[in-house]
Design an enzyme around this catalytic site. Structure first.
Site, PDB file in Angstrom:
ATOM      1  N   GLU A 282      40.423  31.003  43.911  1.00  0.00           N
ATOM      2  CA  GLU A 282      40.844  29.621  43.658  1.00  0.00           C
ATOM      3  C   GLU A 282      42.297  29.563  44.095  1.00  0.00           C
ATOM      4  O   GLU A 282      43.186  30.113  43.429  1.00  0.00           O
ATOM      5  CB  GLU A 282      40.673  29.278  42.182  1.00  0.00           C
ATOM      6  CG  GLU A 282      40.992  27.836  41.834  1.00  0.00           C
ATOM      7  CD  GLU A 282      42.379  27.683  41.265  1.00  0.00           C
ATOM      8  OE1 GLU A 282      43.255  27.178  42.013  1.00  0.00           O
ATOM      9  OE2 GLU A 282      42.602  28.062  40.117  1.00  0.00           O
TER      10      GLU A 282
ATOM     11  N   CYS B 103      48.118  24.100  40.620  1.00  0.00           N
ATOM     12  CA  CYS B 103      47.330  24.233  41.848  1.00  0.00           C
ATOM     13  C   CYS B 103      46.598  22.942  42.177  1.00  0.00           C
ATOM     14  O   CYS B 103      46.126  22.760  43.299  1.00  0.00           O
ATOM     15  CB  CYS B 103      46.347  25.391  41.720  1.00  0.00           C
ATOM     16  SG  CYS B 103      45.212  25.243  40.320  1.00  0.00           S
TER      17      CYS B 103
END
Length: 683
Positions: A259, A298
């Protein structure tokens, strides 16, 4: 090392490890040393041996339901001691609201996976992904799929921005799947992860070896992994690319899930004007994503894609909102944004902003009165909220360079197709948002954008009332994205648990398959006894206990009476001419009458262990039932789940799924379904 600093230790093989200070870690707020890593090298052979010899057997002595219950207890324990974590989190520069996302978001994820385990997984260590599929004409050979624990170890390598949530959102599904894990947090904020692991260890809730902590380098850990192990990573796309091709991971086909940070976007729809509520929702969302966690997410909005005719209006409203953002020491009253996590991060963001400014104008930044509040903040890692504006979307830097801080760039577009092209130039993102008030815009844009994004938020005034926002991954929904975002998946409810399980196809007779999967499979041998299955307590019921009922012939009076009772006078039940002209060629009984009649055939009416019927699954009406047809039902105990719960009187209960087959006089299946019941245990 100052007197106030802490020596961080790894938790390896059931003991805290490390006595000699090594790398100094500093407060993001004032630069003071607060901790240090340890100098001693970890024996990763010992760590893996402990996970395999102690952690794995300890976890597999429990089933999904029991592990789910532990997750719930752990979530409660962490919430009870959360103020200890809030105190440590302040060193990272997080405000109370920022820390809430990390700390209570982490415990909330534990609660969520406790619920997933309790509601969706069996009281065993095997998941049947049915139904079984007949593979022969005589019904003696079938196939199905099962999921079982991998029998390996999970290595979780996490980013610096969410030291608690980042660990727990991976740990929860791993633990539920029965897999021990070794957690390696980013060094810069590892002091908060260490504090959380100390609390977890103090709770005494986890089986030994199910969770280990690495402070510092992973050394030769990845070299020692085996084919049943799993590696997950959260961090930069560059580091993900390097780890993905680690020789041992490639040689042993070890699953690797990434990720990665990505250039997420938000698109202001072409239908939205400065007078619309959605216009202000867009501005608020961009500003919030710039300043929450100082933009160190993120999922933060890096590219705000705006109709060219409104870009100056958006810029002006964002300037006004950002100008009200008070930056400084989070302990100071009124501060809404803290520093970056480290001085190194501060330097990195500055370098990347300089690259972005080569093709964009600065709308807001340090020159607009930036003055962090608090004592000693001059030595902190503060960075001004920085808004850039790119009138030419062809500029490559804005689609390639990510400044991992409170930085976003406005980009102009001319039409919706152009906006979607700009969004795609990010080459894969974790999340994208579309702010629109026109369903037609959403219907056109979302299917196109979905090819490049892991999650999509459609924001309008209706959703805004309850929306969790652009940047909030939820346990129930997938987190991850294609391309630059890493190509992986985390969270997503039961999907995350299945990532740590091994899927296998199984073939054999229905009787053998039933024995393997622990639930009744159509065609398998059944046990018929004189005692009605509904008269058994939960403990005494066995998979395959079955009842073949007496028969009932359906009459016209049945159809008429059911129609009067239900109010359902559909022509297929009452219009002789129309029914004769239909595909069935005759009047037929209501499907729900067939269900009701079947219940009348198999229910044992007297008070007993069956407490309640709370649902039907997999209902299908297979063939029509007409006037004069005779039906019969078979009721079979299909599946038992012990959720280890009791009622208000302290009486235990479990969930039983019953397979129901309703057939006609020719032995043909006319209805098929599962009934879910609560069944009492013995007092």
């Amino acid at each position: 090392m100052t007197a106030q600093s802490t020596l961080l230790q790894s938790f390896i093989a059931g003991r805290w490890f490390g006595e000699t200070p090594a790398q100094a870690l500093h407060s993001a707020v004032n630069g003071r040393q607060i901790a240090s890593t340890h100098a001693e090298a970890i024996d990763f052979g010992e760590a893996l041996e402990h996970a395999r010899r102690s952690g794995l057997p300890g976890l597999l002595k429990l089933d999904f339901q029991q592990r789910a219950a532990i997750l719930k207890a752990l979530a409660k324990y962490l919430n009870e001691h959360k103020e200890k974590l809030y105190t440590v989190s302040a060193h990272s520069g997080a405000t109370r609201a920022d820390s809430w996302i990390d700390i209570e978001g982490g415990s909330g994820t534990l609660f969520a996976y406790s619920s997933v385990g309790g509601n969706e997984f069996p009281s065993s260590n095997l998941v049947h992904e049915g139904p079984a599929i007949p593979l022969g004409k005589q019904g003696r050979f079938a196939g199905t799929h099962i999921l079982v624990p991998r029998g390996g170890v999970a290595v979780h390598i996490n980013a610096f921005n969410f030291p608690v949530w980042g660990m727990l959102e991976k740990f929860a599904p791993t633990f539920l799947a029965g897999m021990p894990c070794i957690v390696k947090p980013a060094t810069a904020t590892s002091y908060l992860t260490e504090a959380a692991v100390r609390l977890i260890n103090q709770s005494g809730l986890l089986p030994a070896g199910s969770l280990q902590l690495v402070i510092g380098s992973t050394g030769d850990l990845l070299d020692r992994l085996q084919g049943q192990d799993v590696v997950t990573f959260t961090g930069s796309a560059d580091t993900a690319a390097k780890l993905r091709v680690h020789p041992n991971l490639v040689a042993r086909s070890i699953p690797f899930n990434a990720e990665a940070d990505s250039l997420n976007c938000a698109i202001l729809g072409p239908d939205v004007t400065p007078d619309d509520e959605e216009f202000d929702l867009f501005v608020k969302e961009v500003a919030r994503e710039m300043t929450t966690k100082a933009g160190q997410k993120c999922t933060a909005i890096r590219r705000a894609i705006v109709p060219r005719q409104h870009i100056d209006a958006v810029a002006e409203r964002l300037r006004a909102r950002l100008a009200k953002t008070v930056v400084g020491d989070p302990s100071v009253e009124g501060v809404r944004m803290g520093p970056l996590a480290s001085k190194a991060q501060q330097r990195d963001v500055a370098e990347r902003v300089a690259l972005l400014k080569q093709g964009a104008e600065q709308v807001f930044g340090a020159q607009d009165g930036f003055s962090p509040q608090g004592d000693g903040v001059s030595d902190g890692a503060f960075f001004a909220p920085t808004l850039l504006l790119c009138r030419d979307g062809a500029n490559d830097a804005v689609h390639d360079v990510e400044a991992f801080g409170p930085v976003s760039t406005l980009i102009a577009y001319d039409d919706l197709d152009g906006a979607l092209d700009l969004a795609a130039r990010g080459r894969g993102s974790l999340v994208g948002s579309l702010v629109t008030r026109d369903p037609a815009v959403a219907a056109k844009a979302i299917p196109v954008a979905a090819a490049w994004h892991g999650r999509l938020l459609i924001l309008d005034r209706e959703a805004a009332v309850e929306s969790t926002g652009h940047g909030s991954p939820l346990p129930q929904l997938k987190h991850g994205g294609p391309g630059r975002a890493g190509g992986g998946e985390e969270l997503g409810g039961s999907r995350a648990v299945k990532h740590y399980l091994q899927r296998a196809a199984v073939q054999g007779s229905p009787t053998m398959l039933a024995a393997v999967v622990g639930e009744h499979v159509r065609g398998a041998a059944v046990r018929e006894a004189a005692i009605h299955p509904f008269r058994h307590h939960f403990e005494d019921l066995r998979i395959g206990d079955s009842l073949l009922t007496h028969r009932r012939t359906v009459s016209e009076a049945d159809i008429v009476n059911f129609g009067g009772l239900s109010g359902d006078f559909f022509y297929m039940h009452f219009d002789e001419i129309a029914a004769r002209e239909s595909v069935f060629g005759k009047r037929i009984a209501h499907g729900y009458f067939v269900l009701s009649a079947a219940a009348g055939l198999f229910v044992s009416p007297a008070q007993g262990p069956v407490l309640a019927n709370y649902g039907l699954d997999t209902l299908r009406f297979v063939k029509p039932v007409g006037i004069g047809d005779t039906i019969q039902a078979r009721l079979t105990c299909k599946r038992k789940i012990d959720r280890n719960k009791t009622d208000v009187n302290g009486v235990g209960q479990g969930v039983v799924a019953w397979d129901v087959e309703v057939s006609n006089q020719d032995g043909e299946l006319v209805a098929s379904y599962d009934i879910l019941t609560l069944v009492a245990k013995k007092p």
